[in-house]
Scaffold this active site. Sequence first.
Site, short mmCIF file in Angstrom:
data_model
loop_
_atom_site.label_atom_id
_atom_site.label_comp_id
_atom_site.label_asym_id
_atom_site.label_seq_id
_atom_site.Cartn_x
_atom_site.Cartn_y
_atom_site.Cartn_z
N PHE A 141 34.61 17.02 19.26
CA PHE A 141 33.42 17.33 18.47
C PHE A 141 32.79 18.59 19.05
CE2 PHE A 141 28.87 16.72 17.42
CZ PHE A 141 28.92 16.32 16.10
N THR A 144 27.95 21.83 21.07
CA THR A 144 27.32 22.55 22.18
C THR A 144 28.02 23.88 22.43
OG1 THR A 144 26.65 20.48 23.22
CG2 THR A 144 26.75 22.43 24.63
N PRO A 146 28.01 27.68 24.96
CA PRO A 146 27.66 28.12 26.31
C PRO A 146 26.18 28.48 26.48
CG PRO A 146 29.74 29.10 25.64
CD PRO A 146 29.20 28.39 24.45
N HIS A 148 23.74 27.59 24.10
CA HIS A 148 22.90 26.78 23.23
C HIS A 148 23.29 25.31 23.39
CE1 HIS A 148 21.14 30.29 21.27
NE2 HIS A 148 22.36 30.81 21.29
N TRP A 174 31.75 22.28 27.07
CA TRP A 174 31.58 20.90 27.54
C TRP A 174 32.04 19.90 26.49
CZ3 TRP A 174 31.23 21.47 32.41
CH2 TRP A 174 30.44 22.47 32.98
N LEU A 251 25.15 12.51 16.44
CA LEU A 251 24.63 12.32 17.79
C LEU A 251 23.81 11.04 17.90
CD1 LEU A 251 23.57 15.95 18.77
CD2 LEU A 251 25.47 14.63 19.70
N GLU A 375 24.06 14.85 25.11
CA GLU A 375 23.53 14.22 23.90
C GLU A 375 22.02 14.01 24.00
OE1 GLU A 375 25.96 11.08 22.31
OE2 GLU A 375 27.74 11.92 23.26
#
Length: 396
Positions: A141, A144, A146, A148, A174, A251, A375
């Site tokens: 998914f 995210t 780098p 933001h 990530w 989320l 999250e």
Amino acid sequence: MSASPKPPAFDPADPLGLDDLLDPEDLAVRDTVRSWAADRVLPYVADWYEKGELPGIRELARELGSIGALGMSLTGYGCAGASSVQYGLACLELEAADSGIRSLVSVQGSLAMYAIHAYGSEEQKNEWLPRMASGEVIGCFGLTEPDHGSDPAGMRTFAKRDGDDWVLNGRKMWITNGSVAGVAVVWARTEDGIRGFVVPTDRPGFSAPEIKHKWSLRASVTSELVLDDVRLPADAVLPEVTGLRGPLGCLSHARYGIVWGSMGAARASFEAALEYARTREQFGRPIGGFQLTQAKLADMAVELHKGILLAHHLGRRMDAGRLRPEQISFGKLNNVREAIEICRTARTILGANGISLEYPVMRHATNLESVLTYEGTVEMHQLVLGKALTGLDAFR
């Protein structure tokens, strides 16, 4: 008058009698996942963690699929159609083994599969969900970036039209499962707003270098997603949602699993400390017989089982269609924060042994530092609740 029924004996493993809230099917789900984790994760996870790897992840995914743990609260398309409470119980048992294993399942089911199930076309659902439910295909998914993390509205990944196709460019950071995924759900800016895209990872221009040198979630695959002119057909876009409502809805579903999962890490650490206190002798007797140790154990037990009770309550509300995002923030904020404190207190009971991988405590504590942040950080969930309580927006 008939005599009042005699209460059952006090159970240190279930001091509030929370098992009374579960029906036989709930208990069967919990026991199945607990047994799988005890057989396939616990004997090996300390070595995986020490080496910073998760070997055999594809085999583990297929096994998790075989017990119905992938996308388990979704219906149809090969998914188990379990209740939200049953999904929560599974998350608790998986994270009691290791947060990395629960993350594998959460990202697969609550993020990637949920996005396709909630917002995808019938063709997308039929193409991907059965194979993801079985563990044949692993998903990731991509939200995210780098630069933001807590501000997804600032994302720079962009998808532009080129004839009938879409062309994606950007970076995501990530990303759990990224390097082993067969499909990625990627969120990107378009001229019409933020859209989600179903991206097969064998597309030219897509790469997912694995992130190394982690001191948390070491028994987990974490990656960067790189999209350099990734060309997709028109039907790759998720048709049923535009804007941040899409990723934020995913989320919320995943955060709910964290409410339960964090209590699994806390439970494993508490149980290790309790057993150690019963057997470790100092000054001629078990340290569990000293007042300070008993005070620590009592406080840990209170927060652990309050957190599980909170998770149960939120699960019942989700099953009834009454769970709000603010209530999920309530649970994530409380349970992860308390889980870390339980781990830290457990480590003090174990003394020097608390830093050893022979015990699970330090591993869980370091994993939870990631769970605390991803999250939604503590600060973000505080502001969600603050806005709900005051009616005033402090995000900007």
